[in-house]
Design a protein around this motif. Structure first.
Motif, short mmCIF file in Angstrom:
data_model
loop_
_atom_site.label_atom_id
_atom_site.label_comp_id
_atom_site.label_asym_id
_atom_site.label_seq_id
_atom_site.Cartn_x
_atom_site.Cartn_y
_atom_site.Cartn_z
N GLN A 25 1.11 -1.27 0.54
CA GLN A 25 0.04 -0.11 0.41
C GLN A 25 0.61 0.45 0.12
OE1 GLN A 25 -3.65 0.21 -0.28
NE2 GLN A 25 -3.27 -2.27 -0.49
N GLY A 26 2.14 1.46 0.31
CA GLY A 26 2.88 2.05 0.42
C GLY A 26 2.92 2.87 -1.06
N GLU A 27 2.91 2.35 -2.54
CA GLU A 27 3.27 3.79 -3.22
C GLU A 27 1.08 4.00 -3.59
OE1 GLU A 27 4.90 4.30 -6.13
OE2 GLU A 27 6.28 3.14 -4.94
N LYS A 28 0.62 4.31 -3.38
CA LYS A 28 -0.89 4.52 -2.65
C LYS A 28 -0.53 5.54 -2.20
CE LYS A 28 -5.53 3.05 -2.23
NZ LYS A 28 -7.35 2.36 -2.34
N VAL A 29 -0.15 5.62 -0.45
CA VAL A 29 -0.07 6.31 0.09
C VAL A 29 0.38 7.37 -0.68
CG1 VAL A 29 0.70 7.44 2.71
CG2 VAL A 29 -0.38 5.09 2.18
N LEU A 30 1.82 7.40 -0.78
CA LEU A 30 2.98 8.13 -2.05
C LEU A 30 1.81 8.74 -3.09
CD1 LEU A 30 6.35 6.34 -2.64
CD2 LEU A 30 5.98 8.89 -0.94
N ARG A 31 1.07 8.05 -3.51
CA ARG A 31 0.35 8.76 -4.33
C ARG A 31 -0.66 10.26 -4.28
NH1 ARG A 31 -4.85 8.40 -6.07
NH2 ARG A 31 -4.75 6.37 -5.08
N ILE A 32 -1.44 9.58 -3.26
CA ILE A 32 -2.02 10.72 -2.34
C ILE A 32 -1.29 12.18 -1.96
CG2 ILE A 32 -3.93 11.23 0.09
CD1 ILE A 32 -4.73 7.67 -0.37
N TYR A 33 0.04 11.13 -1.23
CA TYR A 33 0.96 12.17 -1.23
C TYR A 33 0.84 13.68 -1.96
CZ TYR A 33 1.61 10.53 3.56
OH TYR A 33 1.79 9.89 4.52
N ARG A 34 1.33 12.99 -3.04
CA ARG A 34 1.97 13.67 -4.11
C ARG A 34 0.21 14.86 -4.68
NH1 ARG A 34 5.92 8.97 -5.54
NH2 ARG A 34 8.16 10.01 -4.36
N GLU A 35 -0.52 13.49 -4.96
CA GLU A 35 -1.65 14.80 -5.56
C GLU A 35 -2.08 16.01 -4.48
OE1 GLU A 35 -4.11 11.50 -5.67
OE2 GLU A 35 -3.53 10.63 -7.67
N GLU A 36 -1.43 16.11 -3.22
CA GLU A 36 -2.22 16.86 -2.62
C GLU A 36 -0.60 18.00 -2.32
OE1 GLU A 36 -4.98 18.10 -1.00
OE2 GLU A 36 -5.84 15.83 -0.94
N GLN A 37 0.13 17.47 -3.02
CA GLN A 37 1.66 18.78 -3.88
C GLN A 37 2.02 18.68 -2.36
OE1 GLN A 37 -0.55 22.52 -4.85
NE2 GLN A 37 -0.83 21.02 -7.37
N ALA A 38 1.86 17.68 -1.79
CA ALA A 38 3.25 17.68 -0.88
C ALA A 38 4.70 17.54 -1.12
CB ALA A 38 3.17 16.28 0.62
N PRO A 39 6.07 18.46 -1.14
CA PRO A 39 6.16 18.28 -1.50
C PRO A 39 8.11 17.70 -1.02
CG PRO A 39 7.06 20.58 -0.50
CD PRO A 39 5.23 19.52 -0.50
N VAL A 40 7.96 17.73 0.36
CA VAL A 40 8.67 16.42 0.76
C VAL A 40 8.39 15.46 1.17
CG1 VAL A 40 10.70 15.99 2.22
CG2 VAL A 40 10.07 18.31 1.87
N ASP A 41 8.94 14.03 0.82
CA ASP A 41 8.01 12.56 1.59
C ASP A 41 9.38 11.74 2.16
OD1 ASP A 41 8.54 11.03 -1.19
OD2 ASP A 41 6.83 13.28 -1.62
N PHE A 42 9.19 10.68 2.69
CA PHE A 42 10.16 9.87 3.25
C PHE A 42 9.97 8.31 2.99
CE2 PHE A 42 10.50 13.88 5.10
CZ PHE A 42 11.48 14.12 5.06
N VAL A 43 9.45 7.66 2.96
CA VAL A 43 9.97 6.22 3.02
C VAL A 43 11.29 5.57 3.59
CG1 VAL A 43 8.96 3.96 1.89
CG2 VAL A 43 8.15 6.19 1.30
N CYS A 44 10.83 4.36 4.93
CA CYS A 44 11.36 3.41 5.55
C CYS A 44 10.87 2.66 5.66
CB CYS A 44 11.68 3.62 7.04
SG CYS A 44 10.50 4.58 8.17
#
Length: 234
Positions: A25-44
């Motif tokens: 589900q990680g990619e889905k979360v990243l897609r939501i972040y980017r659609e909301e124009q979050a300029p900085v994201d991290f994944v661990c």
């Protein structure tokens, strides 16, 4: 010279949004972040702490997790939690959790970037949101590797419901040895638990007794307030 001097905010209208989900589900979360124009994201990468008998019952192995984080304005953080809860169906058990942690200070340029979209409501947001807390805290324990089960057994007995584990590596062994007079291992595990605020103290006390600095795991226990949280079972 003043142009080259770093400037920090006295207050901040910025939050970290963190979602703990199954790896797929990680990619889905990243897609939501980017659609909301979050300029900085991290994944661990991490793993859950479900009991072995529960994993056996479900017919699965250790639960691999992704922790997906971003930095956004508080207003964007509210929108993200609503979207994550709706699109990942976090109201159902096992679908993951998401929460926000307020940032109390950040570089001025980053603050302007992250809050530019809602600049006109920034002051109202500060006054209303600074004291807001939905009754949850993150309790974290940083300890030597191999003591996760000890920590989780103690936390559950004190009221915690589950946690997420990250493998890490310490970088200050010499300083700790000099200050505390003990040998510690570089390999670490960090356990994060989201707990109700009225249970925080008893959970932290139980963890310090079980895996604190005076034990073989040499753990450091700390807590951080959450602005809001979704996906937590009652």
């Amino acid at each position: 010279m003043s142009e080259n001097r770093p400037q920090m905010t006295v207050q901040s209208a910025v939050e970290v949004v963190a979602a703990v989900v199954d790896v797929e589900q990680g990619e889905k979360v990243l897609r939501i972040y980017r659609e909301e124009q979050a300029p900085v994201d991290f994944v661990c990468m991490a793993h859950g702490t479900a009991r072995t008998e529960m994993l056996d019952l479900l017919g699965i192995g250790e639960t691999a997790k992704a922790i997906v984080m971003c930095m956004v304005s508080r207003q964007t953080g509210v929108r993200l939690l609503k979207r994550l809860g709706r699109e990942l169906e976090m109201r159902y058990p096992g679908r993951g959790i998401a929460f926000t942690i307020p940032i109390t200070g950040i570089g001025l340029r980053w603050h302007k970037l992250l809050t530019a979209a809602d600049e006109e409501q920034k002051e109202v947001s500060r006054m209303h949101e600074t004291e807001k807390n939905d009754g949850f805290d993150v309790v974290a324990v940083v300890m030597e590797r191999g003591y996760t089960n000890v920590a989780m057994d103690a936390a559950r007995k004190a009221g915690a419901r589950g946690g997420t584990v990250i493998s890490a590596r310490g970088i200050a062994e010499n300083e700790v040895k000099r200050f505390f007079g003990i040998e510690i291992q570089a390999e670490k595990e960090i356990v994060f638990l989201v707990v109700r605020s009225n249970e925080k103290q008893q959970v932290m006390t139980a963890l310090m007794q079980a895996v604190g600095m005076k034990t073989r795991s040499h753990g450091i226990v700390l807590s951080m307030p959450l602005s809001a949280a979704i996906g937590l079972a009652d």
